[in-house]
Design a protein around this motif. Structure first.
Motif, PDB file in Angstrom:
ATOM      1  N   THR A  97       0.824  -1.160   0.067  1.00  0.00           N
ATOM      2  CA  THR A  97       0.152   0.025   0.223  1.00  0.00           C
ATOM      3  C   THR A  97       0.908   1.280  -0.024  1.00  0.00           C
ATOM      4  O   THR A  97       0.608   2.353  -0.751  1.00  0.00           O
ATOM      5  CB  THR A  97      -0.771   0.002   1.158  1.00  0.00           C
ATOM      6  OG1 THR A  97      -1.633  -1.214   1.261  1.00  0.00           O
ATOM      7  CG2 THR A  97      -1.927   1.261   1.136  1.00  0.00           C
ATOM      8  N   ALA A  98       1.820   1.172   0.903  1.00  0.00           N
ATOM      9  CA  ALA A  98       2.757   2.418   0.741  1.00  0.00           C
ATOM     10  C   ALA A  98       3.511   2.794  -0.580  1.00  0.00           C
ATOM     11  O   ALA A  98       3.746   3.859  -0.876  1.00  0.00           O
ATOM     12  CB  ALA A  98       3.984   2.020   1.801  1.00  0.00           C
ATOM     13  N   ALA A  99       3.467   1.667  -1.336  1.00  0.00           N
ATOM     14  CA  ALA A  99       4.223   1.819  -2.493  1.00  0.00           C
ATOM     15  C   ALA A  99       3.457   2.369  -3.791  1.00  0.00           C
ATOM     16  O   ALA A  99       3.742   2.769  -4.883  1.00  0.00           O
ATOM     17  CB  ALA A  99       5.003   0.542  -3.118  1.00  0.00           C
ATOM     18  N   LEU A 100       2.015   2.516  -3.338  1.00  0.00           N
ATOM     19  CA  LEU A 100       1.227   2.969  -4.285  1.00  0.00           C
ATOM     20  C   LEU A 100       1.082   4.322  -4.755  1.00  0.00           C
ATOM     21  O   LEU A 100       1.551   5.028  -4.026  1.00  0.00           O
ATOM     22  CB  LEU A 100      -0.212   2.677  -4.015  1.00  0.00           C
ATOM     23  CG  LEU A 100      -0.760   1.072  -3.743  1.00  0.00           C
ATOM     24  CD1 LEU A 100      -2.041   1.007  -3.175  1.00  0.00           C
ATOM     25  CD2 LEU A 100      -0.751   0.657  -5.283  1.00  0.00           C
ATOM     26  N   SER A 101       1.010   4.760  -6.028  1.00  0.00           N
ATOM     27  CA  SER A 101       0.870   6.069  -6.405  1.00  0.00           C
ATOM     28  C   SER A 101      -0.820   6.554  -6.695  1.00  0.00           C
ATOM     29  O   SER A 101      -1.521   5.648  -6.754  1.00  0.00           O
ATOM     30  CB  SER A 101       1.414   6.302  -7.727  1.00  0.00           C
ATOM     31  OG  SER A 101       0.797   6.238  -8.695  1.00  0.00           O
ATOM     32  N   SER A 102      -0.892   7.911  -6.393  1.00  0.00           N
ATOM     33  CA  SER A 102      -2.170   8.214  -6.509  1.00  0.00           C
ATOM     34  C   SER A 102      -2.991   8.081  -8.029  1.00  0.00           C
ATOM     35  O   SER A 102      -4.188   8.073  -7.771  1.00  0.00           O
ATOM     36  CB  SER A 102      -2.178   9.729  -5.909  1.00  0.00           C
ATOM     37  OG  SER A 102      -1.520  10.585  -6.860  1.00  0.00           O
ATOM     38  N   SER A 103      -2.159   7.898  -8.960  1.00  0.00           N
ATOM     39  CA  SER A 103      -2.717   7.695 -10.209  1.00  0.00           C
ATOM     40  C   SER A 103      -3.328   6.438 -10.413  1.00  0.00           C
ATOM     41  O   SER A 103      -4.027   6.242 -11.523  1.00  0.00           O
ATOM     42  CB  SER A 103      -1.678   7.891 -11.128  1.00  0.00           C
ATOM     43  OG  SER A 103      -0.504   7.001 -11.127  1.00  0.00           O
ATOM     44  N   SER A 104      -3.263   5.555  -9.376  1.00  0.00           N
ATOM     45  CA  SER A 104      -3.858   4.256  -9.734  1.00  0.00           C
ATOM     46  C   SER A 104      -5.129   4.236  -9.069  1.00  0.00           C
ATOM     47  O   SER A 104      -5.953   3.338  -9.001  1.00  0.00           O
ATOM     48  CB  SER A 104      -2.938   2.985  -8.661  1.00  0.00           C
ATOM     49  OG  SER A 104      -3.199   3.542  -7.401  1.00  0.00           O
ATOM     50  N   ILE A 105      -5.724   5.435  -8.692  1.00  0.00           N
ATOM     51  CA  ILE A 105      -7.285   5.430  -8.065  1.00  0.00           C
ATOM     52  C   ILE A 105      -8.130   5.778  -9.313  1.00  0.00           C
ATOM     53  O   ILE A 105      -7.947   6.627  -9.932  1.00  0.00           O
ATOM     54  CB  ILE A 105      -7.161   6.706  -6.705  1.00  0.00           C
ATOM     55  CG1 ILE A 105      -6.272   6.276  -5.718  1.00  0.00           C
ATOM     56  CG2 ILE A 105      -8.643   6.704  -6.547  1.00  0.00           C
ATOM     57  CD1 ILE A 105      -6.205   7.413  -4.656  1.00  0.00           C
ATOM     58  N   VAL A 106      -9.098   4.849  -9.695  1.00  0.00           N
ATOM     59  CA  VAL A 106      -9.949   4.958 -10.557  1.00  0.00           C
ATOM     60  C   VAL A 106     -11.199   5.747  -9.994  1.00  0.00           C
ATOM     61  O   VAL A 106     -11.822   5.333  -8.969  1.00  0.00           O
ATOM     62  CB  VAL A 106     -10.452   3.639 -11.215  1.00  0.00           C
ATOM     63  CG1 VAL A 106     -11.363   3.803 -12.232  1.00  0.00           C
ATOM     64  CG2 VAL A 106      -9.207   2.815 -11.731  1.00  0.00           C
ATOM     65  N   THR A 107     -11.686   6.714 -10.884  1.00  0.00           N
ATOM     66  CA  THR A 107     -12.919   7.711 -10.179  1.00  0.00           C
ATOM     67  C   THR A 107     -13.939   6.907 -10.666  1.00  0.00           C
ATOM     68  O   THR A 107     -14.291   6.851 -11.974  1.00  0.00           O
ATOM     69  CB  THR A 107     -12.734   8.993 -10.745  1.00  0.00           C
ATOM     70  OG1 THR A 107     -11.389   9.665 -10.238  1.00  0.00           O
ATOM     71  CG2 THR A 107     -13.775   9.828 -10.421  1.00  0.00           C
ATOM     72  N   VAL A 108     -15.101   6.571 -10.020  1.00  0.00           N
ATOM     73  CA  VAL A 108     -16.136   6.029 -10.189  1.00  0.00           C
ATOM     74  C   VAL A 108     -17.309   7.147  -9.960  1.00  0.00           C
ATOM     75  O   VAL A 108     -18.080   7.465 -10.760  1.00  0.00           O
ATOM     76  CB  VAL A 108     -16.561   4.934  -9.192  1.00  0.00           C
ATOM     77  CG1 VAL A 108     -18.152   4.597  -9.589  1.00  0.00           C
ATOM     78  CG2 VAL A 108     -15.712   3.614  -9.513  1.00  0.00           C
ATOM     79  N   ASP A 109     -17.079   7.816  -8.718  1.00  0.00           N
ATOM     80  CA  ASP A 109     -17.721   8.905  -8.164  1.00  0.00           C
ATOM     81  C   ASP A 109     -16.734  10.256  -7.826  1.00  0.00           C
ATOM     82  O   ASP A 109     -16.032   9.722  -6.983  1.00  0.00           O
ATOM     83  CB  ASP A 109     -18.606   8.795  -7.097  1.00  0.00           C
ATOM     84  CG  ASP A 109     -19.631   7.783  -7.401  1.00  0.00           C
ATOM     85  OD1 ASP A 109     -20.428   7.724  -8.455  1.00  0.00           O
ATOM     86  OD2 ASP A 109     -19.856   6.640  -6.633  1.00  0.00           O
ATOM     87  N   ALA A 110     -16.811  11.338  -8.566  1.00  0.00           N
ATOM     88  CA  ALA A 110     -15.782  12.233  -8.353  1.00  0.00           C
ATOM     89  C   ALA A 110     -15.929  12.818  -6.848  1.00  0.00           C
ATOM     90  O   ALA A 110     -14.871  13.235  -6.365  1.00  0.00           O
ATOM     91  CB  ALA A 110     -15.914  13.640  -9.186  1.00  0.00           C
ATOM     92  N   ASP A 111     -17.078  12.782  -6.423  1.00  0.00           N
ATOM     93  CA  ASP A 111     -17.180  13.210  -4.918  1.00  0.00           C
ATOM     94  C   ASP A 111     -17.295  12.098  -3.914  1.00  0.00           C
ATOM     95  O   ASP A 111     -17.609  12.075  -2.912  1.00  0.00           O
ATOM     96  CB  ASP A 111     -18.557  14.110  -4.875  1.00  0.00           C
ATOM     97  CG  ASP A 111     -19.774  13.425  -5.138  1.00  0.00           C
ATOM     98  OD1 ASP A 111     -19.531  12.288  -5.880  1.00  0.00           O
ATOM     99  OD2 ASP A 111     -20.797  13.704  -4.975  1.00  0.00           O
TER     100      ASP A 111
END
Ligand code: CA
Ligand code: CA
Ligand code: CA
Ligand code: CA
Length: 330
Positions: free
Chosen positions: A107-121
């Motif tokens: 988890t510590a090695a993850l980058s924020s770019s790996s987060i997929v947006t389903v709901d922007a809020d």
């Protein structure tokens, strides 16, 4: 030197190698009375290997059923579809530095770019996943992560997405096969060994609380059963496609496969899965993960004593090779 009969040599070589001698099965030509489409024998390879670095060859192919329909083997997958994101790694021996020793390190090695947006809020949810052998995950119909290693060696994944509860998780699971259409792989002296499947996930919210895990409240439907040596062993009760009476010890070059079409919108939140069977749970020992670092390094998430995620599949872990799973997380 005295001549030794050839059959004796085979038995001796099996004993010396401590390997099981090849079993065989007779394929019986009984009529089929179910709702699927029937194929017999091996398919035609269309893609030689999706993952050449892998231990086993992850090929794709097609096969035509007796009702003249063409089916993908082992399944239609998005592995080469660049718009379907790859999941991040918990454990992946094919990427340097990605065989993590703990979920915290991964988890510590993850980058924020790996987060997929389903709901922007929405808030960020994290799913920890082990699939035997391949999975594609959707949240509310949005592709959020596919398995980067389609067959073997065994790997495990992290899928992160921004969403609002309630949301529906939908997963395509494939128990891959080396012998396309036959549902089998090579193991020791056995050229038609029947492989098995299994899928486990645990989902945490942004605060680290567990909001979902695989158990028998998930829905599971099978779309490809193979190998079948006697079509009369198959039964259906409601929507359940049952094969518990079928031989699951070994396949054959002329065995049958049963195929059903995957619904177009099966991954959407609005898809009606109310008639699907519920998932069957399986122990770690039955799935056979006790010796796999891609699983055992992460028992803090997969075997949490108070929130124990179970391996799930449809009713037949060995013969059901394409299984769709769904669960609404509330
Ligand atoms: Ca995999
Ligand atoms: Ca497998
Ligand atoms: Ca568990
Ligand atoms: Ca199988």
């Amino acid at each position: 030197m005295n001549k030794i009969p050839f059959s004796t040599l085979i038995i001796l070589s099996c004993m010396l190698a401590f390997a099981a001698c090849s079993e065989t099965v007779t394929v019986t030509n009984n009529p089929y009375t179910g709702t699927g489409s029937v194929t017999q024998g091996a398919g035609t390879t269309t893609t030689g290997n999706l993952f050449p670095a892998g231990v086993r060859v992850a090929a794709l192919g097609t096969i035509t059923s007796t009702d003249n329909k063409i089916w993908s083997l082992p399944a239609d997958v998005n592995f080469t579809n660049s718009s379907f994101p790859f999941a991040s790694d918990l454990y992946n021996s094919y990427v340097s530095g990605h065989s993590y020793g703990s979920s915290a390190a991964a988890t510590a090695a993850l980058s924020s770019s790996s987060i997929v947006t389903v709901d922007a809020d929405g808030e960020v949810f994290t799913a920890y996943v082990f699939g035997d052998n391949y999975f594609e995950m959707y949240v509310n119909g949005v592709p959020v992560g596919k398995d980067p290693v389609p067959f073997t060696d065994f790997n495990s994944c992290i899928v992160r997405f921004k969403a609002k509860k309630p949301f529906t998780v939908a997963v395509k699971c494939v128990d891959w096969e080396e012998n396309l259409g036959l549902g089998t792989e090579v193991q020791g002296s056995q050229s038609n060994h029947i492989g098995d499947g299994g899928f486990v996930t645990l989902i945490k919210d942004a605060s680290g609380s567990v909001v979902g895990l695989t158990d028998n409240s998930w829905k599971a439907q099978t779309y490809y059963i193979s190998p079948i040596s006697d079509l009369a062993c198959l039964t259906e009760i409601g929507s359940a496609r049952l094969s518990a009476s079928c031989n699951s010890s070994v396949g054959a070059s002329n065995s049958y496969g049963i195929h059903w079409p995957v619904p177009d919108n099966w991954f959407n939140a609005t898809f009606d899965d109310s008639t699907w069977p519920t998932a069957t749970t399986f122990s770690n020992g039955t799935v056979g993960v006790d010796n796999k670092s891609s699983y055992t390094n992460f028992t803090d998430v997969f075997d949490n004593p108070s929130k124990d995620a179970m391996f799930i599949w449809s009713s037949n872990l060995k013969l059901d090779n394409l299984v769709l799973l769904r669960k609404k997380i509330v």
